[in-house]
Design a protein around this motif. Structure first.
Motif, PDB file in Angstrom:
ATOM      1  N   ALA A 189       1.002  -0.996  -0.021  1.00 24.47           N
ATOM      2  CA  ALA A 189      -0.179  -0.104  -0.136  1.00 24.47           C
ATOM      3  C   ALA A 189       0.725   1.432   0.040  1.00 24.47           C
ATOM      4  CB  ALA A 189      -1.041  -0.185   1.321  1.00 24.47           C
ATOM      5  N   THR A 194      -6.180   5.075   0.860  1.00 23.79           N
ATOM      6  CA  THR A 194      -6.023   3.690   0.560  1.00 23.79           C
ATOM      7  C   THR A 194      -7.254   2.742   1.059  1.00 23.79           C
ATOM      8  OG1 THR A 194      -3.844   3.904   0.727  1.00 23.79           O
ATOM      9  CG2 THR A 194      -4.469   1.636   0.939  1.00 23.79           C
ATOM     10  N   ILE A 221      -1.612  -2.537  -3.739  1.00 20.49           N
ATOM     11  CA  ILE A 221      -2.178  -2.512  -2.552  1.00 20.49           C
ATOM     12  C   ILE A 221      -1.981  -3.995  -1.870  1.00 20.49           C
ATOM     13  CG2 ILE A 221      -4.009  -1.944  -0.650  1.00 20.49           C
ATOM     14  CD1 ILE A 221      -5.130  -0.203  -2.677  1.00 20.49           C
TER      15      ILE A 221
END
Length: 319
Positions: free
Chosen positions: A54, A268, A84
């Motif tokens: 990430a 994220t 990620i």
């Protein structure tokens, strides 16, 4: 939602979502997924290569119950494709993922609906928040005598589960179907006393959840928990009515990703919600595991958070 007895999360027979019993912690939740019978944290399942991390090079740890469901591996792959790295941490107890997020051991969790989250926040003083919706598992009204809700005659008897965790949701369903009126308008705490008998089309009888389906020969209809539909020889597709995910009364039963309040704007985490909602293979996998009952959601976060605040207020009032 099904009965509140534990079931094996690897059985492939998911429960429907249910409201928790009146103000108690720890809770035993039926519905988002089946409840595991072995307490404790299972071995974490990881996905992604070392170079698929990430932003900032950190792995995002997500707590779930039922990591063996195939769609989680698909989800990890989809996240890795966007750089990620997601670690899926599997829990066998529904009371553990929320404290793990609150204490920073996890970044997110995805195992619960809004009602469960509200009860946890109120009981512990924490402030976990939903950052995205996943699915709702409809509760259905079934009948052996009638093919449509409008065919059910006035004054007929319809059964609902007698346990508090399922009864409120069943009554809201009957109200949405136009069969009864609830004095409160319908809440997660509605019970038979909330039924306005003078304004309702049918009479409502409470039976043990396991008996609603098997009593259909003697009833105009019954709200049947997910666990008992196929066992009673019924078909999910034959339900005369089911929860409407667009109905505001059903929103508290939406399953969500949850995070600490300070992390609501983390890009994220927000992207991980979008990956879950936008990856067709993930969506198809959730529906398949649910036996075709899951209704996938992309409800705006603001609505989820407003619903949580409302349920928390109602829960405090009940206390």
């Amino acid at each position: 939602m099904p009965d509140t007895s534990p079931t094996d999360p690897t059985s492939g027979s998911p429960d429907l979502i249910e409201a928790p019993r009146r103000r108690r912690w720890p809770l035993v939740l039926g519905g988002l997924v089946a409840l595991a019978v072995v307490a404790g944290v299972l071995v974490a399942t990881t996905g992604g290569d070392d170079d698929t991390t990430a932003a900032g090079g950190e792995t995002v740890r997500i707590g779930v119950v039922g990591a063996s469901d195939p769609y989680w591996a698909t989800y990890q792959e989809a996240a890795a494709d966007e750089g990620i790295d997601v670690e899926i941490v599997d829990f066998a107890d529904y009371n553990q993922p929320n404290p793990a997020v609150a204490e920073g051991e996890l970044d997110l969790n995805q195992f619960q609906h809004i009602v469960f989250l509200a009860d946890y926040n109120v009981a512990t003083g924490e402030d976990l928040q939903p950052i995205g919706a996943t699915a709702i598992y409809p509760l259905g009204l079934h009948s052996k005598q009638y093919d449509a809700v409008e065919d059910i005659p006035d004054g007929a008897t319809v059964a609902v589960p007698d346990d508090a965790s399922n009864q409120a949701r069943a009554l809201v369903l009957l109200q949405s179907a136009g069969l009864i009126e609830l004095k409160s308008g319908g809440t997660i705490f509605s019970d038979l006393a909330d039924v306005d008998t003078d304004a309702s089309r049918v009479q409502v009888e409470a039976l043990a959840a396991a008996l609603t389906a098997t009593s259909l020969d003697d009833l105009a209809g019954a709200v049947v928990n997910n666990d008992f539909v196929e066992r009673a020889g019924l078909d999910f597709d034959d339900a005369l009515a089911q929860d409407d995910p667009s109905d505001s009364a059903a929103l508290p039963y939406a399953n969500v990703f949850a995070a600490r309040a300070d992390d609501l704007d983390d890009p994220t985490y927000q992207r991980l919600v979008e990956i879950y909602q936008e990856t067709q293979a993930v969506q198809d996998g959730v529906v398949e595991v649910s036996g075709g009952t899951a209704v996938m959601l992309d409800t705006p976060v603001e609505q989820l958070q407003a619903s949580l605040a409302e349920v928390e207020a109602d829960t405090r009032d009940q206390g």
